[in-house]
Design a protein around this motif. Structure first.
Motif, PDB file in Angstrom:
ATOM      1  N   ARG A  27     -10.305   7.519 -10.685  1.00 48.19           N
ATOM      2  CA  ARG A  27     -10.115   6.444 -11.661  1.00 48.19           C
ATOM      3  C   ARG A  27     -10.632   6.850 -13.035  1.00 48.19           C
TER       4      ARG A  27
ATOM      5  N   GLU B 254       0.375   1.661  -0.586  1.00 49.56           N
ATOM      6  CA  GLU B 254      -1.070   1.658  -0.415  1.00 49.56           C
ATOM      7  C   GLU B 254      -1.419   1.742   1.061  1.00 49.56           C
TER       8      GLU B 254
ATOM      9  N   SER C 273      -7.565   6.189  -3.387  1.00 45.28           N
ATOM     10  CA  SER C 273      -8.074   6.145  -4.757  1.00 45.28           C
ATOM     11  C   SER C 273      -7.190   6.977  -5.686  1.00 45.28           C
TER      12      SER C 273
ATOM     13  N   ALA D 268      -4.472   4.589  -6.558  1.00 45.17           N
ATOM     14  CA  ALA D 268      -4.989   3.581  -7.501  1.00 45.17           C
ATOM     15  C   ALA D 268      -5.061   4.193  -8.898  1.00 45.17           C
TER      16      ALA D 268
ATOM     17  N   GLN E 260      -5.993  -4.646  -7.050  1.00 44.49           N
ATOM     18  CA  GLN E 260      -6.182  -4.799  -8.483  1.00 44.49           C
ATOM     19  C   GLN E 260      -6.810  -6.124  -8.869  1.00 44.49           C
TER      20      GLN E 260
ATOM     21  N   TYR F 176     -11.082  -2.710  -9.938  1.00 44.62           N
ATOM     22  CA  TYR F 176     -11.361  -1.454  -9.245  1.00 44.62           C
ATOM     23  C   TYR F 176     -12.832  -1.098  -9.202  1.00 44.62           C
TER      24      TYR F 176
END
Ligand code: GLU
Length: 396
Positions: A158, A206, A223, A226, A379, A383
């Motif tokens: 992220r 996902e 992740s 994401a 979401q 996160y």
């Protein structure tokens, strides 16, 4: 600084992220692995591209230096201490190896607050831009030693995506230990095959991505996905690919088919503020709106008025982030609310003319509101909030 620009290829800004399991081994920093990674970074630089690297491995590099292993299950504070020991070891290798290619590395350690507090965000953006202008290769990691465990990212995927937004990157390459996102877990299903392109990350994907895959890293495919979604919403093409594939960075930038899983960017790039609302900040509660309000918010880019509010769930204050759900309970948007939960409950369903003087009738302003894609993904939780609780159940 060793840069010979090729005139044929457009210059791209690239963020390349590599994980702990790819740059460390049982004895700490894996110099050869970093050398292979940096050789590819140097290759991109030779083509004229601007490259930011995001590297994990501080904790994994620090533990052996302290006579510990990941299996010891050290507490969070010890892991943060280990990161301080490992980060300098990691950086020494990056500096040496990049130097061998005539490149200068520059360490940038970031915490979630650097993305959440506007003036810190602007400082970070300014420094990274200047580093790139100076021809430096920024080497980014989370500032694990000082990051607040309650809100730290815990995985660099992220961070890499947010950095990609920060530097307005063209491509984000997330290197991992599989060829990309596969249709099934290859350890369980020999028929698993590579998903080459994703148009929109949704709930089904996902589910395919599952959880954390490796014992050393903390990211895993979920992740990465994401992160790829954050990138997509930032207008950045994301590529999830194998760290050991020859020429992976150059091929990812050039868009070679089959290089890994490519996640297409959305046509419209979300601004920093909305990206932050959608992905970084955790929701403190939920505001259920009536069908008319839901449709207006989805279709007409308007603010949410008190009249459209049905039910208020949770306790929140003015300026907190909340999820917006339709009458069916499905979350469809996220935003910053202008009144606290108690006041909002008292205003629910009232027309503007019925509200007391001075009360904000736009309870979520359209500038503070982001419509989310219809998924069951994380979401809505934010996160960062999701990561900190996930982090507690795993060890780096
Ligand atoms: N920032 C952590 C480290 O450098 C690792 C995070 C991750 O696994 O992505 O050790």
């Amino acid at each position: 600084m060793g840069e010979t620009r090729s005139r044929e290829q457009p210059v791209a800004t690239v963020v390349a992220k590599i994980g702990s399991s790819s740059v460390t081994g049982a004895h700490g920093v894996d110099v050869d692995a970093i050398a292979r990674f940096c050789a590819q970074v140097a290759g991109l630089r030779d083509q004229g591209h601007r490259v930011v690297t995001v590297t994990s491995g501080a904790i994994a590099a620090g533990l052996p230096a302290l006579g510990m292993t990941a299996a010891d299950g050290a507490d969070v504070v010890t892991l943060q201490a280990a990161s301080a020991v490992g980060q300098s070891r990691l950086m020494r290798v990056y500096d040496d190896v990049l130097g061998g290619h005539g490149l200068v590395g520059g360490q940038v350690l970031l915490t979630p607050l650097d993305f959440m507090v506007r003036h810190q965000y602007l400082h970070a953006r300014r420094t990274l831009a200047r580093l790139l202008d100076l021809g430096v290769v920024p080497v980014v990691n989370e500032n694990d030693a000082v990051a607040d465990d309650e809100i730290r990212f815990g995985d660099n995927d992220r961070i890499a995506a947010l950095v990609a937004h920060l530097v307005a990157a063209d491509v984000l390459v997330l290197l991992t230990d599989t060829p990309g996102l596969l249709t099934a877990d290859p350890r369980l299903d020999a028929g698993a095959s590579l998903i080459e392109e994703i148009l929109e990350v949704d709930a089904e994907l996902e589910a395919v991505a599952g959880g954390t895959g490796s014992a050393t890293g903390s990211g895993g495919m979920a992740s990465k996905l994401a992160a790829a979604r954050i990138a997509a919403w930032s207008g950045v093409r994301a590529v999830i690919a194998s760290a050991t594939r020859p020429n992976v960075l150059a091929d990812a930038v050039a868009g070679v088919t089959g290089v890994g899983t490519v996640v297409r960017p959305r046509a419209k790039r979300l601004g920093a503020r909305k990206l932050w609302i959608a992905f970084a900040v955790g929701a403190a509660g939920t505001v259920v709106v009536d069908e008319g309000a839901r449709r207006a918010l989805l279709e007409r880019n308007v603010s949410l008025l008190a009249a459209g509010v049905g039910e208020v769930r949770g306790t929140f204050r003015a300026d907190d982030a909340v999820e917006l759900a339709g009458p069916d309970g499905r979350v469809f948007a996220k935003g910053l609310v202008r009144v606290g939960s108690a006041a909002l409950a008292a205003m629910a369903g009232k027309r503007t003319s019925e509200l007391a003087e001075g009360v904000p009738h736009e309870v979520v302003h359209r500038d503070d509101l982001v419509v989310l894609p219809s998924t069951n993904g994380p979401q809505g939780r934010g996160y960062l909030a999701a990561t900190s609780s996930e982090k507690r159940s795993r060890r780096t």
